[in-house]
Design a protein around this motif. Structure first.
Motif, PDB file in Angstrom:
ATOM      1  N   THR A  44     101.798   1.297 -11.078  1.00 58.57           N
ATOM      2  CA  THR A  44     100.810   1.681 -10.296  1.00 58.57           C
ATOM      3  C   THR A  44      99.612   0.807 -10.609  1.00 58.57           C
ATOM      4  O   THR A  44      98.619   0.370  -9.814  1.00 58.57           O
ATOM      5  CB  THR A  44     100.642   3.100  -9.642  1.00 58.57           C
ATOM      6  OG1 THR A  44     101.815   3.478  -9.206  1.00 58.57           O
ATOM      7  CG2 THR A  44      99.541   3.173  -8.692  1.00 58.57           C
ATOM      8  N   GLN A  83     103.330   4.854  -1.819  1.00 64.47           N
ATOM      9  CA  GLN A  83     104.257   5.865  -1.933  1.00 64.47           C
ATOM     10  C   GLN A  83     104.114   6.917  -1.192  1.00 64.47           C
ATOM     11  O   GLN A  83     104.929   7.649  -0.466  1.00 64.47           O
ATOM     12  CB  GLN A  83     103.956   6.172  -3.384  1.00 64.47           C
ATOM     13  CG  GLN A  83     104.912   7.483  -3.811  1.00 64.47           C
ATOM     14  CD  GLN A  83     104.825   7.753  -5.365  1.00 64.47           C
ATOM     15  OE1 GLN A  83     104.082   7.062  -6.021  1.00 64.47           O
ATOM     16  NE2 GLN A  83     105.855   8.373  -5.787  1.00 64.47           N
ATOM     17  N   ASP A 159     104.296   0.213  -3.272  1.00 62.06           N
ATOM     18  CA  ASP A 159     104.026   1.252  -4.394  1.00 62.06           C
ATOM     19  C   ASP A 159     105.331   2.269  -4.210  1.00 62.06           C
ATOM     20  O   ASP A 159     104.855   3.225  -3.476  1.00 62.06           O
ATOM     21  CB  ASP A 159     102.672   1.696  -4.560  1.00 62.06           C
ATOM     22  CG  ASP A 159     102.802   2.472  -5.760  1.00 62.06           C
ATOM     23  OD1 ASP A 159     103.908   2.500  -6.695  1.00 62.06           O
ATOM     24  OD2 ASP A 159     101.632   3.057  -6.324  1.00 62.06           O
ATOM     25  N   GLU A 160     106.458   2.261  -4.786  1.00 65.63           N
ATOM     26  CA  GLU A 160     107.656   3.292  -4.637  1.00 65.63           C
ATOM     27  C   GLU A 160     107.345   3.553  -3.103  1.00 65.63           C
ATOM     28  O   GLU A 160     107.392   4.870  -2.960  1.00 65.63           O
ATOM     29  CB  GLU A 160     107.232   4.481  -5.471  1.00 65.63           C
ATOM     30  CG  GLU A 160     106.927   3.851  -6.794  1.00 65.63           C
ATOM     31  CD  GLU A 160     107.457   4.954  -7.879  1.00 65.63           C
ATOM     32  OE1 GLU A 160     108.297   5.648  -7.664  1.00 65.63           O
ATOM     33  OE2 GLU A 160     106.891   4.799  -9.035  1.00 65.63           O
TER      34      GLU A 160
END
Ligand SMILES: Nc1ncnc2c1ncn2[C@@H]1O[C@H](COP(=O)(O)OP(=O)(O)O)[C@@H](O)[C@H]1O
Ligand SMILES: [Mg+2]
Lengths: 372, 284
Positions: A44, A83, A159-160
């Motif tokens: 991240t 995320q 991001d995820e």
């Protein structure tokens, strides 16, 4: 082809923690590169350096040939899928998606048109009037996706994006992202801790640990030819054999542990006879012997310790010694009984060997791995 | 046989006990409500009553005379105007000081944060009259007595803690990742502030403004030492009317004084719920 995103020696520290330690990465136009690594390895942080939410302590960020290291976030023209979705809670779905166009001063009529088009792309037409809290997690992430692509940025970062969704939805969204990328052709950096996601989605993978990129390569390359023991261990849940290097034939070494021998590729090329080594063996590369082993195979003896029925297959835990357990999945054509002695056949080379610094030969973390 | 007896006893208890306890609860509740509401009732009746004294249960007649007096004799419009101007100024000053303070306390890592909060709460913890005494000395020194700004500044010392407490909690509740998303989407800090922070903080901001308004509008002690002929407020005028012996006129003014508080109470009932203030998104 030219690099669309370039990280040059990027360093980011939080006090004593070096979250990103000299990251170097070049992502080609239209490519999707995954940053793969366990939680806390700095993925991240790397992404936030690219968006400009963080200023790297050292190094440069270059996007589309322009050094953006000192360009503020809002001028970087990057799409980001977060995320936790990070939708604007007080705006409707349509207004969420239209927001990037709104701040770019695009006329309301055009804005609405394009936001609706983006919603169609993520198959959310008809839900534009709802508020984020009225949507399911999967739908919220689709809104996030639409918001990231609506202004057609050259670069979209993830991001995820799937980690807050349940397993089935994750698979579906993965397909969605892949097809969207094919259609729109944006360049991506995709962050995940899920190796399956990384292997299936990426053009290339960068495996990270403790702020350092260990290896960059195509999924097949990373999987078949890991360059560090961390990469070998991180991907594909391999079996381990820890022993001593007893012979060397060109780039291959013979590693012996408790009287068992296996031939492996010397990944670093530095193993000498007498060195301690760990060999990682992919479960799918060994088989149970039914006839004689061919000359270019090696045989290992094992005892069946446990079995677990998994539906389409059965997983067996096999003891190579009292310290080393391997796991092996077999279809139902082969049935093994607990306590049965079997011969395991591994090709030459049967795995990849790495030098084992320091730890004693029979510290054997392989046990823990096998018994997991 | 025994089973029946036990069953019957059980039934008696389960039917009677709740009824009795419910009756008790309602009786206490009613008594409490009457106790709390009776002063308001008295004021309401007093403001329109004629000859309601000497232990009479009902007034002799109804009249709007006291309101008429309040408007004309005590110049109620001007007094009301003062109250509104001072409340408005108090809101403006409290927000001007309170919002940046709250932002710093809620969004940034501030050292000695708890000590700062205690300091801000100080005016609320000392006896109002003590505080008023000290304040009046300073106000004479700075020539602030009998100015709208002066009274508003006095009120600000009471309203500011509200603003800082409510708004720092509100700002703290804002999701940094959502603000980050705003920047990524291409919004500069000003757009983030106007399009994201302001609407997301609106419930808290409304609460802060309303509380500030009512605090100022209802304030008496500090007003008493800072007011003058030009800055007479509704509370002080009520007090003066009582002193003049015009209980009915004082009641009429009090009724006017009560309106914003009652409106606020209704608003709180309807609007200010925790989920509105936090404005969260599902799944976070
Ligand atoms: N704001 C911060 N302050 C201090 N340390 C941080 C901060 N953000 C991240 N870290 C640390 O930096 C490292 C990398 O974090 P992060 O980039 O979030 O990892 P990942 O996304 O791979 O899980 C972690 O050790 C984390 O604890
Ligand atoms: Mg992360």
């Amino acid at each position: 082809m030219s690099a669309m995103i370039e990280l040059v020696d990027v360093v980011k520290r939080y006090g004593d923690v070096v979250a990103c330690n000299r990251l170097n990465l070049a992502v080609e136009q239209g490519e999707l590169v995954t940053l793969l690594g366990a939680s806390g390895c700095g993925k991240t942080t790397a992404l936030r350096c690219i968006t400009g939410s963080l200023r790297p302590d050292e190094g440069r960020i270059i996007i589309d040939g322009r050094d953006v290291t000192d360009v503020p976030t809002h001028k970087r023209n990057i799409g980001v899928v977060f995320q936790n979705f990070a939708l604007f809670p007080h705006l409707t779905v349509l207004d969420n998606v239209a927001y990037p166009l709104r701040v770019r001063g695009i006329r309301p009529v055009v804005r609405r048109e394009r936001a609706l088009e983006a919603l169609r792309l993520v198959r959310l037409e008809g839900l534009g009037g709802r508020f984020p809290r009225e949507l399911s997690g999967g739908q919220q992430q689709r809104v996030g996706l639409a918001r990231a692509i609506v202004y057609e940025p050259n670069v979209v970062l993830f991001d995820e994006p799937l980690s807050n969704l349940d397993a089935k939805l994750r698979l579906e969204m993965r397909e969605e992202i892949a097809s969207l990328k094919d259609r729109l052709g944006f360049t991506s950096i995709y962050v995940t801790h899920d190796q399956e996601e990384a292997l299936s989605l990426s053009d290339r993978i960068a495996v990270m640990k403790d702020g350092v990129i260990h290896q960059v390569g195509r999924p097949t390359e990373i999987y078949a030819e890991p360059r560090t023991s961390f990469v070998a261990e991180f991907l594909g849940n391999p079996n381990r054999l820890t022993g001593v290097c007893v012979d060397r034939i060109q780039d291959q070494v013979v590693v012996e542990a408790d009287g068992q021998r296996i031939v492996a590729t010397d990944a670093s090329g530095t193993l000498g006879i007498g060195d301690r080594a760990v060999v990682y063996v992919r479960p799918e590369s060994v088989r149970i012997q039914d006839g004689d082993a061919s000359p270019d195979e090696t045989t290992l003896r094992a005892t069946v310790v446990r079995s677990a029925f998994l539906g389409d297959s059965t997983e067996y835990i096999l003891a190579l010694s009292d310290k080393v357990n391997w796991h092996l999945r077999l279809d139902h054509a082969t049935r093994l009984a607990v306590g049965e002695e079997v011969n395991l056949v591994a090709p030459r080379p049967g795995g990849r060997a790495f030098a084992l610094a320091g730890s004693p030969v029979d510290g054997s973390p392989g046990v823990a791995l096998g018994e997991r | 046989m025994t089973a029946v007896a036990v069953g019957a006893g059980h039934r008696m208890r389960s039917h009677l006990a709740p009824r009795v306890s419910r009756l008790l609860i309602y009786t206490f509740l009613l008594a409490f409500v009457l106790y709390v509401l009776s002063p308001f009732l008295a004021i309401l009746v007093n403001s329109v009553a004629e000859g309601w004294f000497g232990g009479r249960v009902l007034p002799a007649g109804l009249t709007l005379r006291w309101f008429d007096w309040a408007f004309n004799v005590t110049n109620l419009p001007k007094v009301m105007g003062n109250s509104f101007i001072i409340a408005g100024l108090t809101i403006a000053i409290s927000l001007a000081i309170g919002l940046p303070t709250a932002w710093a306390l809620g969004r940034r890592r501030v050292r000695a944060r708890n000590m700062l909060l205690t300091l801000i709460l100080l005016p609320k913890t000392v006896p109002p009259i003590t505080f008023a005494l000290g304040l009046s000395r300073e106000f004479y020194a700075f020539d602030l007595v009998d100015t709208h700004l002066g009274v508003a500044l006095a009120h600000t010392t009471l309203a500011l803690p509200f603003v800082v407490l409510i708004m720092s909690a509100t700002f703290e509740g804002l999701d940094e990742r959502v603000l980050d998303a705003g920047r990524v989407c291409g919004g500069n800090w000003l757009r983030n502030l106007v399009h994201l922070v302001l609407p997301m903080a609106m419930p808290g901001l409304m609460a802060a403004v309303l509380f500030t308004f009512v605090t100022s509008f209802n304030e008496f002690t500090l007003t008493l030492v800072t007011y003058g002929p030009e800055t007479l407020t509704l509370t002080v005028q009520t007090y003066l009317s009582i002193g003049d012996g015009f209980l009915e006129v004082a009641s009429a003014i009090s009724v006017v004084l009560l309106v914003p508080s009652v409106l606020l109470l209704i608003l709180i009932q309807r609007q200010i719920r925790p989920e509105n203030i936090l404005g969260g998104v599902k799944g976070l």
